[in-house]
Scaffold this motif. Structure first.
Motif, PDB file in Angstrom:
ATOM      1  N   SER A  52       0.859  -1.184   0.000  1.00 48.57           N
ATOM      2  CA  SER A  52       0.000   0.000   0.000  1.00 48.57           C
ATOM      3  C   SER A  52       0.897   1.237   0.000  1.00 48.57           C
ATOM      4  N   GLY A  53       0.282   2.374  -0.173  1.00 47.42           N
ATOM      5  CA  GLY A  53       1.031   3.615  -0.340  1.00 47.42           C
ATOM      6  C   GLY A  53       1.957   3.957   0.799  1.00 47.42           C
ATOM      7  N   HIS A  54       1.592   3.590   2.023  1.00 51.87           N
ATOM      8  CA  HIS A  54       2.446   3.959   3.157  1.00 51.87           C
ATOM      9  C   HIS A  54       3.741   3.149   3.211  1.00 51.87           C
ATOM     10  N   LEU A  55       3.860   2.144   2.354  1.00 51.69           N
ATOM     11  CA  LEU A  55       5.056   1.307   2.344  1.00 51.69           C
ATOM     12  C   LEU A  55       6.081   1.726   1.292  1.00 51.69           C
ATOM     13  N   MET A  56       5.737   2.706   0.453  1.00 50.45           N
ATOM     14  CA  MET A  56       6.658   3.031  -0.635  1.00 50.45           C
ATOM     15  C   MET A  56       6.683   4.511  -0.970  1.00 50.45           C
TER      16      MET A  56
ATOM     17  N   GLU B 169       2.118  11.999   3.311  1.00 50.07           N
ATOM     18  CA  GLU B 169       1.916  13.343   3.834  1.00 50.07           C
ATOM     19  C   GLU B 169       0.631  13.334   4.662  1.00 50.07           C
ATOM     20  N   ASP B 170       0.772  13.630   5.947  1.00 46.97           N
ATOM     21  CA  ASP B 170      -0.365  13.608   6.870  1.00 46.97           C
ATOM     22  C   ASP B 170      -1.112  12.275   6.834  1.00 46.97           C
ATOM     23  N   GLY B 171      -0.348  11.172   6.779  1.00 45.25           N
ATOM     24  CA  GLY B 171      -0.941   9.846   6.827  1.00 45.25           C
ATOM     25  C   GLY B 171      -1.560   9.372   5.528  1.00 45.25           C
ATOM     26  N   TYR B 172      -1.302  10.078   4.434  1.00 41.67           N
ATOM     27  CA  TYR B 172      -1.895   9.733   3.137  1.00 41.67           C
ATOM     28  C   TYR B 172      -0.800   9.664   2.077  1.00 41.67           C
ATOM     29  N   PRO B 173      -0.836   8.655   1.192  1.00 40.26           N
ATOM     30  CA  PRO B 173       0.169   8.589   0.124  1.00 40.26           C
ATOM     31  C   PRO B 173      -0.168   9.602  -0.974  1.00 40.26           C
TER      32      PRO B 173
END
Length: 121
Positions: free
Chosen positions: A76-80, A100-104
């Motif tokens: 998912s986005g938070h991994l890359m 950024e602020d918990g969002y990819p």
């Protein structure tokens, strides 16, 4: 009619949409991050006007996300983080996906018109 700069930005958006939605949910483990990075980059680089893609999957974040005995999690986005360069006409567009602020967040970093040297950061 779209300018080369607008078309280049559009192309970058298409590449990010394809990248994220094609690979989100892919099984990933700390042992497979490098090969998955390469597969993602090479896949997206096949698309028209895409000149370079750099994918960095965070091994520590992948390991921390594994919550079962099978030894993998879903990408998912938070991994890359992803950097991409698209060239259309005489325009080069650089983009980046990072948390950024918990969002990819996928964002436009730089637009350079090679014809007149304008930088539209």
């Amino acid at each position: 009619m779209a300018t080369d700069a607008r078309q280049a930005c559009f192309e970058a958006g298409i590449k990010f949409g394809s990248l994220y939605h094609q690979f989100a949910g892919t099984p990933v483990s700390p042992a497979s991050t490098r090969s998955l990075e390469t597969a993602i980059a090479e896949s997206i680089e096949n698309q028209p006007y895409c000149e370079d893609v750099a994918v960095a999957i965070d091994d520590d974040a992948v390991a921390a996300d594994i919550d079962h005995e099978n030894g993998y999690t879903e990408l998912s986005g938070h991994l890359m983080e992803v950097d991409m360069r698209v060239e259309y006409g005489g325009v080069t567009v650089r983009t980046r996906m990072e948390m950024e602020d918990g969002y990819p967040l996928m964002k436009l970093v730089e637009v350079v018109d090679g014809a007149d040297g304008d930088d539209e950061e």
